[in-house]
Write an enzyme that holds these catalytic residues in place. Structure first.
Site, short mmCIF file in Angstrom:
data_model
loop_
_atom_site.label_atom_id
_atom_site.label_comp_id
_atom_site.label_asym_id
_atom_site.label_seq_id
_atom_site.Cartn_x
_atom_site.Cartn_y
_atom_site.Cartn_z
N SER A 1 -82.02 -58.46 -5.93
CA SER A 1 -80.86 -58.31 -5.25
C SER A 1 -81.19 -58.21 -3.72
CB SER A 1 -80.38 -56.75 -5.81
OG SER A 1 -79.05 -56.66 -5.56
N HIS B 1 -76.66 -57.74 -13.73
CA HIS B 1 -77.15 -57.72 -12.65
C HIS B 1 -78.62 -56.71 -12.74
CE1 HIS B 1 -78.10 -58.02 -8.28
NE2 HIS B 1 -78.08 -56.71 -8.15
C1 GTR Z 1 -74.64 -54.85 -3.79
C2 GTR Z 1 -74.47 -55.65 -2.76
C3 GTR Z 1 -75.31 -57.05 -3.17
C4 GTR Z 1 -76.82 -56.80 -3.61
C5 GTR Z 1 -76.72 -55.53 -4.42
C6 GTR Z 1 -78.16 -54.64 -4.65
O1 GTR Z 1 -73.83 -53.62 -3.74
O2 GTR Z 1 -73.29 -55.90 -2.44
O3 GTR Z 1 -75.63 -57.87 -2.05
O4 GTR Z 1 -77.61 -56.79 -2.86
O5 GTR Z 1 -75.99 -54.55 -3.96
O6 GTR Z 1 -79.16 -54.98 -3.71
O7 GTR Z 1 -78.18 -54.04 -5.50
#
Ligand code: GTR
Length: 430
Positions: free
Chosen positions: A270, A411
């Site tokens: 991420s 995710h």
């Molecule tokens: C989210 C963000 C993403 C990603 C994520 C993370 O909120 O919008 O770009 O980086 O966080 O890092 O968990």
């Protein structure tokens, strides 16, 4: 107006003529999740120089590469100052029988400028006990503190950044017992060590606390030649600082005889996936770079209007990228780079991009297409690039020099992801 919604965030508009600062609600288009609405876009060609010349030769790539690197520094991540850092460290704990005897675990405090009263970071390292020579390393930052990657009660509870309430200020305090191992699911240590790899991690908050005012408590004031002066629009910010921290971990790896500094696979998930790509672009000592679900500002193409956008990310996380990046909030097409050029900066070193099918916010297709658009650079440099020119289906990993997979699910970092990362590193380190 139908597809506009009032964003939760507020943008400060300064009305200089009145000498007033007025806070107005920002209107941002809703995120698009419809392929039919992505629209047309043209990507900048990584092989055409700023002055319009085509790069057809390996030897000319170095020159073009430095142009692209400068474009990313100026417009996206900010410049990391060239510091002549000489780290120092102190081993704070050792356990030769960690992970049921599979590994030796060590904790270290690294003094980032060499001085004990300067900024520091904590490293946690597992080295396989079964080894015949220096071992390859997986290096990655973590979000929760080093104690989060394992429930081993003898790991030091670190000082971490927490906030009392959702809107409260961030304070640094000792992590609590109940947070031990909270991220252990994402770090299958025994499996990694059993496959002959060392694992090294550090807490990203040691380098830059992840919030909009984090700069003040980051390493930046102590390390930057500008000290406490406010950062310029092309100065480094959180992603730049985290990358710098990873390079300092690399400095340590180079000094440890048990580790093979020529075989370091840098990985991140991420926002830390964005960071691993940038760190891998800036510091060519990283032999392999892995970006898991790195999305916007990571592997995903910015020009593809799908999921998170440049405007969204700059609004929610103003501290990740440099000031200049905000200029492109509503005009992504004028950015002189797109993220395939970030992947190209890693060439010819192996790079692995991973997506998850339900992680639409990160735009899995945009991550794949970006890897594909980096392929011409990888081919020019004599590698097999990205072996498939069609996006693969679920669980069909591509393991060419540019690797890629998309798995089912959300995710996250799963055992499936790790399995593919290790297959990829096995293949390219051998
Ligand atoms: C989210 C963000 C993403 C990603 C994520 C993370 O909120 O919008 O770009 O980086 O966080 O890092 O968990």
């Amino acid at each position: 107006m139908k597809n506009l919604k009032i964003a939760e965030t507020l943008i400060t508009a300064a009305f200089c003529c009145l000498g007033l600062t007025v806070v107005v609600p920002a209107q941002q288009p809703e995120a698009n999740y419809d392929e039919a609405k992505v629209g047309r876009y043209t990507l900048p060609d990584p092989l055409i120089t700023n002055s319009g010349k085509r790069v057809t030769d390996k030897r000319d790539w170095r020159q073009r590469r430095s142009e692209i690197l400068q474009l990313f520094e100026t417009h996206v991540y900010g410049r990391i100052p060239k510091t002549s850092t000489r780290i120092n460290w102190e081993v704070t704990s050792t356990d030769a029988g960690a992970l049921k005897g599979l590994a030796t675990r060590r904790e270290m405090t690294v003094f980032l400028t060499g001085a004990k009263d300067g900024p520091r970071m904590n490293l946690l390292l597992y080295v396989p006990n079964k080894r015949t020579g220096p071992v390859p390393v997986f290096l990655g930052m973590n979000f929760v503190g080093n104690h989060g990657i394992s429930s081993d009660p003898s790991i030091t509870l670190p000082i971490v950044w927490l906030r009392e309430s959702r809107d409260g200020a961030y304070v640094s305090r000792r992590a609590t017992e109940d947070s031990r191992g909270s991220a252990s699911r994402r770090w299958p240590l025994e499996k990694i060590v059993s496959r002959g790899y060392a694992v090294m991690t550090l807490y990203y908050g040691d380098i830059f606390p992840d919030h909009k005012d984090g700069w003040k408590n980051s390493i930046i004031p102590a390390v930057s030649p500008k000290g406490n002066a406010a950062p310029a629009p092309d100065d480094w910010n959180a992603i730049g600082a985290w990358s710098w921290g990873l390079s300092r971990a690399m400095d340590y790896i180079e000094k440890d005889n048990a580790l093979n500094a020529k075989r370091v696979a840098l990985l991140g998930h991420s926002r830390l996936g964005k960071t691993s790509l940038w760190a891998g672009a800036v510091d060519e000592r990283f032999a392999i770079v892995i970006a898991n679900e790195s999305g916007e500002g990571g592997a995903a193409l910015s020009r593809r209007n799908f999921g998170e956008t440049v405007e969204r990310i700059n609004t929610s996380f103003p501290h990740w990228f440099c000031g200049n990046y905000k200029k492109y909030n509503r005009d992504v097409a004028s950015l002189p780079v797109d993220q395939h050029m970030l992947i190209a900066l890693i060439a010819p070193r192996p790079v692995y991009i991973a997506s998850a099918a339900e992680d639409l916010w990160a735009d899995p297709r945009g991550e794949y297409l970006s890897a594909l658009a980096a392929d011409p650079v990888y081919r020019l440099l004599g590698t097999d690039g990205l072996a498939k020119s069609e996006m693969p289906g679920l669980h069909q990993p591509i393991t060419s020099t540019i690797g890629y997979h998309i798995r089912a699910g959300k995710h996250d970092v799963t055992d499936y992801d790790w399995e593919q990362f290790m297959n990829f590193t096995d293949r390219h380190f051998k």
